[in-house]
Every structure is written in C-alpha cells, then in structure tokens.
Motif scaffolding. Sequence first.
Motif, PDB file in Angstrom:
ATOM      1  N   SER A 190      11.712  15.021 -33.224  1.00 54.46           N
ATOM      2  CA  SER A 190      10.774  16.150 -33.216  1.00 54.46           C
ATOM      3  C   SER A 190      10.271  16.428 -31.786  1.00 54.46           C
ATOM      4  N   ALA A 191      10.151  15.404 -30.945  1.00 48.49           N
ATOM      5  CA  ALA A 191       9.670  15.587 -29.566  1.00 48.49           C
ATOM      6  C   ALA A 191      10.784  16.013 -28.634  1.00 48.49           C
ATOM      7  N   ALA A 192      12.019  15.850 -29.046  1.00 48.40           N
ATOM      8  CA  ALA A 192      13.152  16.164 -28.170  1.00 48.40           C
ATOM      9  C   ALA A 192      13.639  17.587 -28.369  1.00 48.40           C
ATOM     10  N   MET A 193      12.777  18.482 -28.632  1.00 48.53           N
ATOM     11  CA  MET A 193      13.152  19.880 -28.793  1.00 48.53           C
ATOM     12  C   MET A 193      13.552  20.427 -27.420  1.00 48.53           C
ATOM     13  N   SER A 194      14.618  21.148 -27.335  1.00 53.17           N
ATOM     14  CA  SER A 194      15.026  21.751 -26.073  1.00 53.17           C
ATOM     15  C   SER A 194      14.163  22.984 -25.814  1.00 53.17           C
ATOM     16  N   PRO A 195      13.902  23.247 -24.492  1.00 49.50           N
ATOM     17  CA  PRO A 195      13.083  24.416 -24.171  1.00 49.50           C
ATOM     18  C   PRO A 195      13.850  25.700 -24.476  1.00 49.50           C
ATOM     19  N   PRO A 196      13.175  26.824 -24.479  1.00 47.56           N
ATOM     20  CA  PRO A 196      13.864  28.080 -24.738  1.00 47.56           C
ATOM     21  C   PRO A 196      14.907  28.375 -23.650  1.00 47.56           C
ATOM     22  N   VAL A 197      15.851  29.212 -23.986  1.00 51.32           N
ATOM     23  CA  VAL A 197      16.962  29.539 -23.080  1.00 51.32           C
ATOM     24  C   VAL A 197      16.458  30.211 -21.811  1.00 51.32           C
ATOM     25  N   SER A 198      15.441  31.031 -21.878  1.00 54.00           N
ATOM     26  CA  SER A 198      14.935  31.738 -20.690  1.00 54.00           C
ATOM     27  C   SER A 198      14.419  30.750 -19.634  1.00 54.00           C
ATOM     28  N   ILE A 199      13.775  29.668 -20.097  1.00 49.38           N
ATOM     29  CA  ILE A 199      13.264  28.661 -19.149  1.00 49.38           C
ATOM     30  C   ILE A 199      14.431  27.920 -18.492  1.00 49.38           C
ATOM     31  N   ILE A 200      15.440  27.614 -19.277  1.00 52.69           N
ATOM     32  CA  ILE A 200      16.618  26.927 -18.722  1.00 52.69           C
ATOM     33  C   ILE A 200      17.315  27.831 -17.696  1.00 52.69           C
ATOM     34  N   GLU A 201      17.420  29.127 -17.967  1.00 50.05           N
ATOM     35  CA  GLU A 201      18.038  30.070 -17.025  1.00 50.05           C
ATOM     36  C   GLU A 201      17.248  30.139 -15.717  1.00 50.05           C
ATOM     37  N   ARG A 202      15.916  30.179 -15.815  1.00 51.80           N
ATOM     38  CA  ARG A 202      15.093  30.234 -14.604  1.00 51.80           C
ATOM     39  C   ARG A 202      15.267  28.987 -13.750  1.00 51.80           C
ATOM     40  N   ARG A 203      15.328  27.826 -14.397  1.00 55.05           N
ATOM     41  CA  ARG A 203      15.538  26.581 -13.633  1.00 55.05           C
ATOM     42  C   ARG A 203      16.893  26.586 -12.931  1.00 55.05           C
ATOM     43  N   GLY A 204      17.910  27.038 -13.595  1.00 58.26           N
ATOM     44  CA  GLY A 204      19.257  27.095 -13.009  1.00 58.26           C
ATOM     45  C   GLY A 204      19.325  28.069 -11.834  1.00 58.26           C
ATOM     46  N   GLU A 205      18.662  29.238 -12.001  1.00 55.22           N
ATOM     47  CA  GLU A 205      18.656  30.237 -10.922  1.00 55.22           C
ATOM     48  C   GLU A 205      17.901  29.705  -9.697  1.00 55.22           C
ATOM     49  N   ARG A 206      16.793  29.036  -9.920  1.00 49.53           N
ATOM     50  CA  ARG A 206      16.026  28.443  -8.828  1.00 49.53           C
ATOM     51  C   ARG A 206      16.858  27.393  -8.088  1.00 49.53           C
ATOM     52  N   HIS A 207      17.570  26.585  -8.828  1.00 47.73           N
ATOM     53  CA  HIS A 207      18.422  25.560  -8.225  1.00 47.73           C
ATOM     54  C   HIS A 207      19.543  26.208  -7.400  1.00 47.73           C
ATOM     55  N   ARG A 208      20.141  27.280  -7.910  1.00 43.50           N
ATOM     56  CA  ARG A 208      21.221  27.983  -7.199  1.00 43.50           C
ATOM     57  C   ARG A 208      20.695  28.599  -5.905  1.00 43.50           C
ATOM     58  N   ARG A 209      19.505  29.240  -5.940  1.00 42.05           N
ATOM     59  CA  ARG A 209      18.932  29.834  -4.730  1.00 42.05           C
ATOM     60  C   ARG A 209      18.627  28.781  -3.677  1.00 42.05           C
ATOM     61  N   ARG A 210      18.091  27.657  -4.084  1.00 41.49           N
ATOM     62  CA  ARG A 210      17.807  26.585  -3.126  1.00 41.49           C
ATOM     63  C   ARG A 210      19.082  26.059  -2.489  1.00 41.49           C
ATOM     64  N   ARG A 211      20.139  25.953  -3.259  1.00 41.80           N
ATOM     65  CA  ARG A 211      21.414  25.481  -2.727  1.00 41.80           C
ATOM     66  C   ARG A 211      21.975  26.478  -1.719  1.00 41.80           C
ATOM     67  N   ILE A 212      21.901  27.792  -2.000  1.00 45.09           N
ATOM     68  CA  ILE A 212      22.412  28.811  -1.069  1.00 45.09           C
ATOM     69  C   ILE A 212      21.598  28.815   0.218  1.00 45.09           C
ATOM     70  N   VAL A 213      20.273  28.704   0.116  1.00 45.77           N
ATOM     71  CA  VAL A 213      19.432  28.680   1.315  1.00 45.77           C
ATOM     72  C   VAL A 213      19.735  27.432   2.150  1.00 45.77           C
ATOM     73  N   GLY A 214      19.971  26.314   1.525  1.00 47.52           N
ATOM     74  CA  GLY A 214      20.313  25.085   2.249  1.00 47.52           C
ATOM     75  C   GLY A 214      21.636  25.212   2.980  1.00 47.52           C
ATOM     76  N   ILE A 215      22.627  25.814   2.313  1.00 50.26           N
ATOM     77  CA  ILE A 215      23.935  26.009   2.966  1.00 50.26           C
ATOM     78  C   ILE A 215      23.806  26.966   4.145  1.00 50.26           C
ATOM     79  N   ALA A 216      23.036  28.060   3.979  1.00 55.58           N
ATOM     80  CA  ALA A 216      22.853  29.021   5.076  1.00 55.58           C
ATOM     81  C   ALA A 216      22.127  28.365   6.250  1.00 55.58           C
TER      82      ALA A 216
END
Length: 142
Positions: free
Chosen positions: A21-47
């Motif tokens: 019951s405690a291991a419910m996955s978060p909504p898809v929108s939150i997972i998408e935001r985390r992934g997008e944030r991670h991708r932007r940080r990776r691109i800024v680091g490479i640049a």
Amino acid sequence: MPDRHDPLRSLFQEAASAGQSAAMSPPVSIIERRGERHRRRRIVGIAAACLFVLAGSGAALSTFLPRDAGPTLPATTPSPVAPSPTSAPPPQNTVAPPSSTTTTASTTTTTPSSSMTPPRSTTPPFQPTGSVEPSMSPTPPR
C-alpha cells in the motif's frame, strides 16, 4: 502440514500488505517532470564541459603560438645604395639671360652649356697595385 496460525507467517503477511500500500508509484506527470529535469541537467553539463575544453585549448594555443614582435626584418642586410651621379637637377635660372631675339609670351628657361658639369665618380678606379694615378682624379678638368 501447514499451520495456519503461525505468528511469524501472519507478521510477514501484514508487512507485505503495508509495503504494497505504501509502494504506490507517483503519477505519470511527476515522473515525466523528473526525467525532463534530469535530461536538462545532463545537456547543460555536456555544454559546460565543451566550453571548458574549447577555452582550455584556446589558452594553450595562445601560449604556444609565437607573438608578433613587429615587422619582419630581411634575412640579409641590404647594401647601401650609391648615390646616382646626377642626384640633383641642374640649377635653373629664374631670370632668362638677355638675348637679342624676340621671345613670345611663353618663355623657357635655358641653362648655358658651360654650367652643366659631367657626372663625377665618387671613388677612383681600382688599381691592382693600390695606387691612384693623378690622371684619375675624381674631379674632371675644366
């Protein structure tokens, strides 16, 4: 023989249901935001890494390349140029000499032939013995 009233078994089942019951996955929108944030940080680091590489290579090149020290000098020293025999133009009279002929409005100044001197040599001709003969004087006879 399975024992249905085992206390350890019932405790494991309670822990599993609580964890599920405690291991419910978060909504898809939150997972998408985390992934997008991670991708932007990776691109800024490479640049940023690319900029550091370019700046470092530019600094290294400017250190190792020779600097412009001014105009480039010739490989050999040029020999001094001897002055030409007629370096100065012959003197011209500003007043025309008196003549018996009639002149028109356009008068030309002429120099008498006696005032012109032949070109002078600055050095006497080379003699193998090292002597200069009086007939080879640098000044021409008049």
